[in-house]
Design an enzyme around this catalytic site. Sequence first.
Site, PDB file in Angstrom:
ATOM      1  N   HIS A  64       0.000  42.917  23.276  1.00  0.00           N
ATOM      2  CA  HIS A  64      -0.613  42.800  21.606  1.00  0.00           C
ATOM      3  C   HIS A  64       0.012  41.438  21.397  1.00  0.00           C
ATOM      4  CE1 HIS A  64      -1.291  43.429  17.503  1.00  0.00           C
ATOM      5  NE2 HIS A  64      -1.508  44.739  17.702  1.00  0.00           N
ATOM      6  N   GLY A 108       1.135  46.522  25.195  1.00  0.00           N
ATOM      7  CA  GLY A 108       0.128  47.236  24.925  1.00  0.00           C
ATOM      8  C   GLY A 108      -1.024  47.087  25.970  1.00  0.00           C
ATOM      9  N   TYR A 138       5.660  53.282  19.090  1.00  0.00           N
ATOM     10  CA  TYR A 138       4.308  53.151  19.713  1.00  0.00           C
ATOM     11  C   TYR A 138       3.590  54.422  19.230  1.00  0.00           C
ATOM     12  CZ  TYR A 138       1.147  51.542  23.084  1.00  0.00           C
ATOM     13  OH  TYR A 138       0.498  50.914  23.695  1.00  0.00           O
TER      14      TYR A 138
HETATM   15  O1  YXS Z   1       5.096  28.839  23.025  1.00  0.00           O
HETATM   16  P1  YXS Z   1       3.501  28.716  22.941  1.00  0.00           P
HETATM   17  O2  YXS Z   1       2.842  28.523  21.606  1.00  0.00           O
HETATM   18  O3  YXS Z   1       3.146  28.138  24.075  1.00  0.00           O
HETATM   19  O4  YXS Z   1       2.985  30.408  23.364  1.00  0.00           O
HETATM   20  C1  YXS Z   1       3.775  31.004  24.560  1.00  0.00           C
HETATM   21  C2  YXS Z   1       4.055  32.438  24.088  1.00  0.00           C
HETATM   22  O5  YXS Z   1       4.567  32.689  22.781  1.00  0.00           O
HETATM   23  C3  YXS Z   1       2.791  33.126  24.021  1.00  0.00           C
HETATM   24  N1  YXS Z   1       2.722  34.371  24.207  1.00  0.00           N
HETATM   25  C4  YXS Z   1       2.552  35.458  23.285  1.00  0.00           C
HETATM   26  N2  YXS Z   1       1.952  35.369  21.996  1.00  0.00           N
HETATM   27  C5  YXS Z   1       1.986  36.489  21.041  1.00  0.00           C
HETATM   28  N3  YXS Z   1       1.981  37.715  21.699  1.00  0.00           N
HETATM   29  C6  YXS Z   1       2.443  37.757  23.096  1.00  0.00           C
HETATM   30  N4  YXS Z   1       2.544  38.953  23.388  1.00  0.00           N
HETATM   31  C7  YXS Z   1       2.518  36.687  23.859  1.00  0.00           C
HETATM   32  N5  YXS Z   1       3.319  36.664  25.041  1.00  0.00           N
HETATM   33  C8  YXS Z   1       3.255  35.064  25.299  1.00  0.00           C
HETATM   34  O6  YXS Z   1       1.959  32.436  25.104  1.00  0.00           O
HETATM   35  C9  YXS Z   1       2.814  31.283  25.472  1.00  0.00           C
HETATM   36  C10 YXS Z   1       3.108  31.101  26.835  1.00  0.00           C
HETATM   37  O7  YXS Z   1       4.300  32.063  27.084  1.00  0.00           O
HETATM   38  P2  YXS Z   1       5.497  31.807  27.746  1.00  0.00           P
HETATM   39  O8  YXS Z   1       5.940  30.403  27.724  1.00  0.00           O
HETATM   40  O9  YXS Z   1       6.454  32.757  27.518  1.00  0.00           O
HETATM   41  O10 YXS Z   1       4.915  32.018  29.196  1.00  0.00           O
HETATM   42  P3  YXS Z   1       5.613  32.686  30.589  1.00  0.00           P
HETATM   43  O11 YXS Z   1       4.655  32.412  31.727  1.00  0.00           O
HETATM   44  O12 YXS Z   1       7.089  31.820  30.625  1.00  0.00           O
HETATM   45  O13 YXS Z   1       5.910  34.059  30.342  1.00  0.00           O
HETATM   46  C11 YXS Z   1       5.083  34.981  30.452  1.00  0.00           C
HETATM   47  C12 YXS Z   1       5.422  36.355  29.926  1.00  0.00           C
HETATM   48  C13 YXS Z   1       4.343  37.484  29.591  1.00  0.00           C
HETATM   49  C14 YXS Z   1       6.457  37.148  30.774  1.00  0.00           C
HETATM   50  C15 YXS Z   1       6.114  36.091  28.374  1.00  0.00           C
HETATM   51  O14 YXS Z   1       5.194  35.298  27.528  1.00  0.00           O
HETATM   52  C16 YXS Z   1       6.524  37.126  27.639  1.00  0.00           C
HETATM   53  O15 YXS Z   1       7.566  38.093  28.000  1.00  0.00           O
HETATM   54  N6  YXS Z   1       5.580  37.636  26.722  1.00  0.00           N
HETATM   55  C17 YXS Z   1       5.809  38.910  25.743  1.00  0.00           C
HETATM   56  C18 YXS Z   1       5.429  40.140  26.563  1.00  0.00           C
HETATM   57  C19 YXS Z   1       5.799  41.177  25.617  1.00  0.00           C
HETATM   58  O16 YXS Z   1       6.975  41.493  25.359  1.00  0.00           O
HETATM   59  N7  YXS Z   1       4.427  41.872  25.156  1.00  0.00           N
HETATM   60  C20 YXS Z   1       4.607  43.008  24.166  1.00  0.00           C
HETATM   61  C21 YXS Z   1       3.828  42.456  22.935  1.00  0.00           C
HETATM   62  S1  YXS Z   1       4.085  43.620  21.832  1.00  0.00           S
HETATM   63  C22 YXS Z   1       2.890  45.111  22.188  1.00  0.00           C
HETATM   64  O17 YXS Z   1       2.159  44.799  23.505  1.00  0.00           O
HETATM   65  C23 YXS Z   1       2.837  46.482  21.649  1.00  0.00           C
HETATM   66  C24 YXS Z   1       2.884  46.296  20.131  1.00  0.00           C
HETATM   67  S2  YXS Z   1       4.233  47.372  21.999  1.00  0.00           S
HETATM   68  O18 YXS Z   1       5.428  46.434  22.082  1.00  0.00           O
HETATM   69  O19 YXS Z   1       4.252  48.394  21.208  1.00  0.00           O
HETATM   70  O20 YXS Z   1       4.079  47.547  23.465  1.00  0.00           O
END
Ligand code: YXS
Length: 259
Positions: A64, A108, A138
């Site tokens: 998400h 998500g 969730y």
């Molecule tokens: O800093 P900039 O502007 O370049 O943006 C960064 C991140 O902020 C952005 N980004 C996201 N923006 C919004 N929502 C996200 N879920 C998201 N994930 C990443 O993308 C740019 C590059 O991210 P960066 O520098 O972290 O990349 P990386 O290659 O070092 O790491 C990739 C990840 C995926 C390991 C890392 O971005 C990460 O941990 N992202 C969050 C993963 C996560 O926790 N997702 C859950 C989202 S909440 C959801 O899905 C549901 C509501 S729930 O939680 O209920 O499951």
Amino acid sequence: MSLIITETQNAIGTIVMNHVAKRNALSEALIGEITTALDGFREQAIRAVVLRAPAGTKVWSAGHDVSELPSGGRDPLGWSDPLRVLIRAIQEFPAPVLALIEGGVWGGACEVAMGCDILVATPEATFAITPAKLGVPYNLGGLLTVMNMIPLPVAKEMLFTAQPIPVSQALNLGVVNYVRPADEIESFVHGLAESIVANSPLSISVMKEELRLLSSARSITPELFERIQGLRRIVYDSQDYQEGIAAFSEKRKPRFLGR
Ligand code: YXS
């Protein structure tokens, strides 16, 4: 600039999630393009869909778009939330959707992948269900998708630790149908799609809908539903929920106080 790339060939439609700069975070914009593409595939009587990220990606989808989660006081995963809309669009699409998975699948996006009908992943793929990392409660339908795919002890481990599991475990659990190396996965998935396309689309679409209806058939009393929604509200009205989202945007570890 479009956030997806689409292709159709021999009744097989392919959607490449291509918002690489945001790791294919499932924003309203990205989801809108995917659902529009699915609508177009439906009109073209596409008989199999492949949903993927660009070849060689390290992140299939980061889940998400956290920046689009409500700041509090509103269910972050309500019926009309784009993530819910996407998962229903996949599950209700009248032909099989095959998830071609490379890289990390987060939050998500795990449910998006699990909402697909057949999952094929590379050996480097991982799956992390992360609401606990953000303080998100969730939702009922989402947990049902997880429960239908993953044995409860593993589902609880994934939900409570928010840590990634390797594709080897997902394969052992039957969450993933096949694991194939990156240089073979595309032709392998295409071969599966071709074998589906050769069969009766009516029979397949009706069996897909039957399985969707049967797997979501649960007897839930109004009292049970209202109790669950009341419990979830405690979470999305909490300081911890605010802290989880703030910590993510400030790129720091959250400090959850349990209130
Ligand atoms: O800093 P900039 O502007 O370049 O943006 C960064 C991140 O902020 C952005 N980004 C996201 N923006 C919004 N929502 C996200 N879920 C998201 N994930 C990443 O993308 C740019 C590059 O991210 P960066 O520098 O972290 O990349 P990386 O290659 O070092 O790491 C990739 C990840 C995926 C390991 C890392 O971005 C990460 O941990 N992202 C969050 C993963 C996560 O926790 N997702 C859950 C989202 S909440 C959801 O899905 C549901 C509501 S729930 O939680 O209920 O499951």
